[in-house]
Scaffold this active site. Structure first.
Site, PDB file in Angstrom:
ATOM      1  N   ARG A  39       1.308  -0.825   0.201  1.00 17.74           N
ATOM      2  CA  ARG A  39      -0.317   0.476   0.347  1.00 17.74           C
ATOM      3  C   ARG A  39       1.279   0.995  -0.113  1.00 17.74           C
ATOM      4  NH1 ARG A  39      -5.328  -0.983   1.893  1.00 17.74           N
ATOM      5  NH2 ARG A  39      -5.799  -3.542   2.438  1.00 17.74           N
TER       6      ARG A  39
ATOM      7  N   HIS B 135      13.468  -2.992  -3.285  1.00 16.33           N
ATOM      8  CA  HIS B 135      11.736  -3.237  -5.130  1.00 16.33           C
ATOM      9  C   HIS B 135      12.462  -4.219  -5.611  1.00 16.33           C
ATOM     10  CE1 HIS B 135       9.578  -1.691  -7.905  1.00 16.33           C
ATOM     11  NE2 HIS B 135      10.907  -1.917  -9.091  1.00 16.33           N
TER      12      HIS B 135
HETATM   13  C1  GRF Z   1      10.105  -8.909  -2.317  1.00 21.24           C
HETATM   14  O1  GRF Z   1      10.339  -8.995  -4.003  1.00 21.24           O
HETATM   15  C2  GRF Z   1      10.176  -6.754  -2.584  1.00 21.24           C
HETATM   16  O2  GRF Z   1      11.611  -6.454  -3.231  1.00 21.24           O
HETATM   17  C3  GRF Z   1       9.181  -6.190  -3.082  1.00 21.24           C
HETATM   18  O3  GRF Z   1       7.830  -7.214  -2.471  1.00 21.24           O
HETATM   19  C4  GRF Z   1       8.750  -8.491  -2.240  1.00 21.24           C
HETATM   20  C5  GRF Z   1       8.665  -9.116  -1.097  1.00 21.24           C
HETATM   21  O4  GRF Z   1       8.819 -10.559  -1.018  1.00 21.24           O
HETATM   22  N1  GRF Z   1       9.143  -5.007  -2.114  1.00 21.24           N
HETATM   23  P1  GRF Z   1       8.905 -10.902   1.030  1.00 21.24           P
HETATM   24  O5  GRF Z   1       7.220 -10.962   1.044  1.00 21.24           O
HETATM   25  O6  GRF Z   1       9.881 -10.155   1.709  1.00 21.24           O
HETATM   26  O7  GRF Z   1       9.276 -12.772   0.801  1.00 21.24           O
END
Ligand code: GRF
Length: 221
Positions: free
Chosen positions: A96, A114
């Site tokens: 969000r 990211h």
């Molecule tokens: C990761 O790829 C992160 O870069 C993105 O969302 C994903 C989260 O994965 N913002 P997790 O829940 O930490 O396994």
């Protein structure tokens, strides 16, 4: 001074929580610069909450309100951070968009990871968009959270090759492995080492670092 005592982190997450796991493991071996005191999640049955419970870390799901891509009222979320005396917020797959109620008191104290080399492939599907575009190198980025999505100053990046024959799943697995190494180390540097900000650049090696930020009034009182 913030930098001289263990920092109290909260993790904001919506899903699987593999980055939470990497951050928590780093904290346990005293490689994060502090302790994770709280997980805040917008999805009541998200696996990240089970992971937090298994590690004995408080997990909360404050109300989200009527909207899908933002929090209708950020104040209960801010109240939870305040109640747990949180110094720094780590977003890890939190789906969000955040606004001033949370961003202003945590300016410079909120990081995100990211799954692309920003500013390429910002947005909800950084992995799929990079694959579809046909880039040969993508990666992951740790950055400060500001009001524009995936736009804040970059703290750290890691490159990941895109291989011939990669599927979304195979590329995602390689990017996630890079994230799990990059994020804890970037957090540790950001809260422990000297840095100064020059425009959009975070320059490590000199400056007051985290201790130079205005006191987080919500965290300290
Ligand atoms: C990761 O790829 C992160 O870069 C993105 O969302 C994903 C989260 O994965 N913002 P997790 O829940 O930490 O396994």
């Amino acid at each position: 001074m913030l930098a001289s005592r263990p920092v109290r982190f909260a993790v904001l997450a919506s899903g699987a929580g593999s980055n939470f796991e990497a951050l928590a493991a780093a904290a346990e071996r005293e490689a994060l610069g502090g302790t994770i005191a709280l997980v805040l999640c917008d999805v009541p049955d998200a696996p990240v909450l089970d992971r937090a419970a298994r590690r004995g870390i408080a997990g909360l799901t404050p109300p989200v309100g009527r909207f899908r891509t933002r929090l209708e009222d950020e104040r209960p979320w801010l109240d939870a951070l305040t109640a747990h005396a949180i110094d720094v917020v780590l977003c890890a797959g939190f789906m969000r968009r955040l606004h001033a109620t949370l961003l202003t008191p945590f300016a410079g104290r909120m990081l995100n990871i990211h799954p692309s080399l920003l500013p390429s492939f910002a947005g909800r599907d950084g992995i799929g968009d990079a694959l579809a575009h046909g880039v040969r190198v993508t990666g992951c980025t740790v950055h400060l959270v500001e009001s524009e999505v995936d736009s804040g100053p970059i703290v750290a990046q890691a490159a990941v090759p895109v291989l011939d024959g990669d599927t979304r799943e195979s590329l995602a697995a390689r990017i996630h492995a890079a994230e799990h190494a990059l994020y804890p180390e970037a957090v540790r540097r950001y809260v422990r080492e000297p840095w100064r900000r020059e425009g959009r650049r975070i320059v490590f090696g000199e400056g007051a670092g985290l201790a130079g930020l205005p006191a987080a009034e919500v965290a300290h009182g």
